[in-house]
Design an enzyme around this catalytic site. Structure first.
Site, PDB file in Angstrom:
ATOM      1  N   GLN A 269      -5.573   2.726  14.647  1.00 35.25           N
ATOM      2  CA  GLN A 269      -4.387   3.386  14.158  1.00 35.25           C
ATOM      3  C   GLN A 269      -3.618   4.200  14.989  1.00 35.25           C
ATOM      4  OE1 GLN A 269      -5.138   5.185  10.248  1.00 35.25           O
ATOM      5  NE2 GLN A 269      -3.291   5.545   9.577  1.00 35.25           N
TER       6      GLN A 269
ATOM      7  N   LYS B 146      -5.489  -1.739   9.380  1.00 34.56           N
ATOM      8  CA  LYS B 146      -5.586  -1.941   7.990  1.00 34.56           C
ATOM      9  C   LYS B 146      -5.844  -3.270   7.290  1.00 34.56           C
ATOM     10  CE  LYS B 146      -4.434   2.531   7.253  1.00 34.56           C
ATOM     11  NZ  LYS B 146      -4.827   3.427   6.400  1.00 34.56           N
TER      12      LYS B 146
ATOM     13  N   ASP C 108      -9.746   0.776   1.020  1.00 33.80           N
ATOM     14  CA  ASP C 108      -8.684   0.080   1.984  1.00 33.80           C
ATOM     15  C   ASP C 108      -9.290   0.605   3.264  1.00 33.80           C
ATOM     16  OD1 ASP C 108      -6.455  -1.132   2.942  1.00 33.80           O
ATOM     17  OD2 ASP C 108      -5.103   0.537   3.083  1.00 33.80           O
TER      18      ASP C 108
ATOM     19  N   THR D 297      -9.953  -5.403   2.907  1.00 30.99           N
ATOM     20  CA  THR D 297      -9.626  -4.626   1.619  1.00 30.99           C
ATOM     21  C   THR D 297     -10.647  -5.085   0.522  1.00 30.99           C
ATOM     22  OG1 THR D 297      -7.517  -4.082   2.315  1.00 30.99           O
ATOM     23  CG2 THR D 297      -7.964  -3.538   0.105  1.00 30.99           C
TER      24      THR D 297
ATOM     25  N   GLU E   4      -8.935   4.431  -3.109  1.00 29.78           N
ATOM     26  CA  GLU E   4      -7.788   4.245  -3.561  1.00 29.78           C
ATOM     27  C   GLU E   4      -7.874   3.192  -5.171  1.00 29.78           C
ATOM     28  OE1 GLU E   4      -4.566   2.232  -1.544  1.00 29.78           O
ATOM     29  OE2 GLU E   4      -5.341   3.066   0.693  1.00 29.78           O
TER      30      GLU E   4
ATOM     31  N   HIS F  39      -3.752  13.969   0.777  1.00 31.91           N
ATOM     32  CA  HIS F  39      -3.901  13.119   1.765  1.00 31.91           C
ATOM     33  C   HIS F  39      -2.938  13.152   2.757  1.00 31.91           C
ATOM     34  CE1 HIS F  39      -5.535   9.706   3.863  1.00 31.91           C
ATOM     35  NE2 HIS F  39      -4.520   9.051   3.829  1.00 31.91           N
TER      36      HIS F  39
ATOM     37  N   ASP G 137       0.894  -1.057   0.017  1.00 34.10           N
ATOM     38  CA  ASP G 137      -0.055   0.012   0.039  1.00 34.10           C
ATOM     39  C   ASP G 137       0.848   1.218  -0.031  1.00 34.10           C
ATOM     40  OD1 ASP G 137      -2.325   1.452  -0.205  1.00 34.10           O
ATOM     41  OD2 ASP G 137      -2.713   1.380   1.971  1.00 34.10           O
TER      42      ASP G 137
ATOM     43  N   ARG H 270      -9.327   4.176  12.430  1.00 33.93           N
ATOM     44  CA  ARG H 270      -8.584   5.192  12.818  1.00 33.93           C
ATOM     45  C   ARG H 270      -8.242   5.374  14.326  1.00 33.93           C
ATOM     46  NH1 ARG H 270      -6.614   6.186   7.796  1.00 33.93           N
ATOM     47  NH2 ARG H 270      -8.277   6.933   6.564  1.00 33.93           N
TER      48      ARG H 270
ATOM     49  N   GLU I 196     -10.477  13.002   6.592  1.00 36.59           N
ATOM     50  CA  GLU I 196     -10.352  14.119   5.996  1.00 36.59           C
ATOM     51  C   GLU I 196     -11.593  14.845   5.899  1.00 36.59           C
ATOM     52  OE1 GLU I 196      -7.354  13.755   2.661  1.00 36.59           O
ATOM     53  OE2 GLU I 196      -7.877  11.800   3.386  1.00 36.59           O
TER      54      GLU I 196
ATOM     55  N   GLU J  38     -11.052   4.436   2.615  1.00 35.69           N
ATOM     56  CA  GLU J  38      -9.763   4.867   1.774  1.00 35.69           C
ATOM     57  C   GLU J  38     -10.166   4.812   0.543  1.00 35.69           C
ATOM     58  OE1 GLU J  38      -6.035   3.547   3.574  1.00 35.69           O
ATOM     59  OE2 GLU J  38      -6.130   5.281   5.073  1.00 35.69           O
TER      60      GLU J  38
HETATM   61 CA    CA Z   1      -4.350   2.709   2.458  1.00 29.11          CA
END
Ligand code: CA
Length: 440
Positions: free
Chosen positions: A251, A264, A244, A268, A212, A145, A138, A248, A384, A210
């Site tokens: 994390q 994470k 993904d 996915t 992606e 970001h 990843d 948080r 965000e 996420e």
């Molecule tokens: Ca990611």
């Protein structure tokens, strides 16, 4: 780098009429790959190519011996339950198959009748993860970001000094990658809210997305032999959508000093359809780096990359709450952006990943990292969009969200369009959050 050729001609029309439907993701100019089987799974998974609302069954094409030479060999590789064998043949093989399919699917083709027998409606199909993914890496290629997240974790020092020099990445986990339609249980982990004296095991309260893109490796490289920029894209099979999912709160507590781990690796989601770089050729744009920023080191630089190393892929995130679903309302768009804003290109990811001699293998997957654009409405993660949960998103019908709630479904979409080229799309990448398991 793939050039434009007859398969990109926007005037091409297919005898599969739905390929011409306005807004269709899969016109004749796209021809993306997936693995599929008939719903219910009596028959095995095999590779297919999307055309309109149909799938060309490559195993059936191979059995019928419709194509010869490199295209025939590629169709034969598609008879397997994953795309790895086809990916391993390299870009020339996939390109030969694309050309043969493009000609056979055109209006007036002599092969219409034979190919008609190899079609399955997408409505009758189910999909699997396109490849046996040996390794998942990843990246973190959106500077917007990285800056938005950095500002929340380190207000004084949002962007670390290595960011503009190194395509940052880490090794993720392949075993929990699933195809679109995935439902997954809200993860539990160590949580230590601000002010708490010690961490506790609990269900994540800050579950995020996420936005992606996934980049599938085609032909690999031997261990010890770096891939130079000039050859980097020859080792890429194609691009899919990738969500993904990220916890948080887990994390924030676990990520130092080695980076994300359990925040994470619980889920996915990828889209079933992989769009080849050849199909994306009309949507290449220049790789742009502000003159005031450090310019890429020579091993991350090439004339082709500067001229057209980036892709203008439109991206959208939709959130559908359980209440919307019960009322048969579609999801609400919470983000619109483009892949063109990434700080590092696909070729730079490949060249950097292998500069130390690391070997890539067919079917390996890269995540681009969250693809946030320059403004906050183009941010590809809730952390965000809601400024760390401080500013809830206002959804239609009066609902609000900071992070994901149980039952929420998130759908990623991607497409390319511009004057003088056929609009092509990626289909969708959907996933749904289930309640956490009860803890004993
Ligand atoms: Ca990611």
């Amino acid at each position: 780098m793939t050039a434009l050729n007859e398969t990109h001609d926007p005037k091409l029309r297919s005898w599969v009429a739905s390929a011409q439907a306005p807004g269709c993701d899969f016109p004749l100019q796209n021809l993306p790959f997936a693995v599929f089987r008939r719903k219910g799974g009596v028959d095995g998974f095999r590779a297919g190519v999307a055309i309109g609302d149909q799938i060309v069954d490559l195993a059936a094409v191979a059995r019928a011996g419709l194509f010869t030479g490199a295209a025939g060999e590629a169709a034969q590789a598609g008879a397997q339950d994953k795309l790895n064998a086809l990916m391993a043949l390299g870009q020339a093989a996939a390109s030969a198959l694309r050309l043969a399919l493009s000609r056979a699917l055109r209006e007036g083709s002599q092969q219409q009748q034979a190919l008609q027998a190899c079609l399955l409606p997408q409505a009758e199909a189910e999909y699997d993860v396109p490849a046996r993914i040996g390794d998942y890496t990843d990246f973190y290629t959106s500077i917007h970001h990285a800056s938005n997240i950095g500002r929340q974790f380190r207000p004084d020092n949002p962007l670390l000094p290595n960011y503009q020099w190194v395509p940052i990445g880490y090794h993720g986990r392949a075993s929990s990658i699933r195809v679109s339609g995935q439902s997954f249980v809200r993860p539990c982990g160590q949580l230590k809210p601000p002010g708490a004296e010690q961490p506790q095991l609990g269900a994540s309260k800050r579950l995020d997305i996420e936005l992606e893109l996934g980049i599938f490796v085609g032909a690999g490289n031997p261990l010890g032999e770096p891939i130079p920029m000039a050859e980097a894209e020859d080792h890429v099979f194609g691009i899919c959508l990738l969500n993904d999912w990220s916890a948080r709160d887990i994390q924030a507590w676990e990520y130092q000093p080695l980076g994300p781990f359990l925040a994470k690796n619980f889920a996915t989601t990828v889209s079933p359809w992989v769009v080849t770089l050849e199909a994306l050729a009309p949507y290449r744009v220049a790789f742009e780096r502000p003159a005031s920023d450090p310019q890429p080191l020579p091993y991350l630089d090439s004339p082709d990359n500067r001229a057209a190393g980036a892709f203008d892929i439109q991206l959208q995130v939709e959130l559908q709450t359980p209440r919307m679903r019960e009322a048969s309302q579609p999801g609400a768009s919470i983000c619109r952006t483009s892949y063109r804003h990434a700080y590092w290109t696909v070729a730079q990811m490949v060249a950097h990943h292998t500069v130390n001699g690391c070997n890539l293998q067919p079917g390996d997957l890269f995540g681009s990292g969250t693809l946030s654009g320059p403004t906050m409405d183009q941010a590809g993660a809730l952390i965000e969009l809601t400024e760390g949960g401080k500013k809830p998103l206002q959804l239609p019908g009066g609902e609000q969200r900071t992070f994901l709630e149980d039952g929420d479904t998130v759908v990623l979409r991607g497409w390319c369009e511009r004057e003088g080229a056929a609009r092509i799309g990626f289909g969708e990448c959907a996933g749904t959050v289930l309640p956490a398991r009860a803890m004993s």
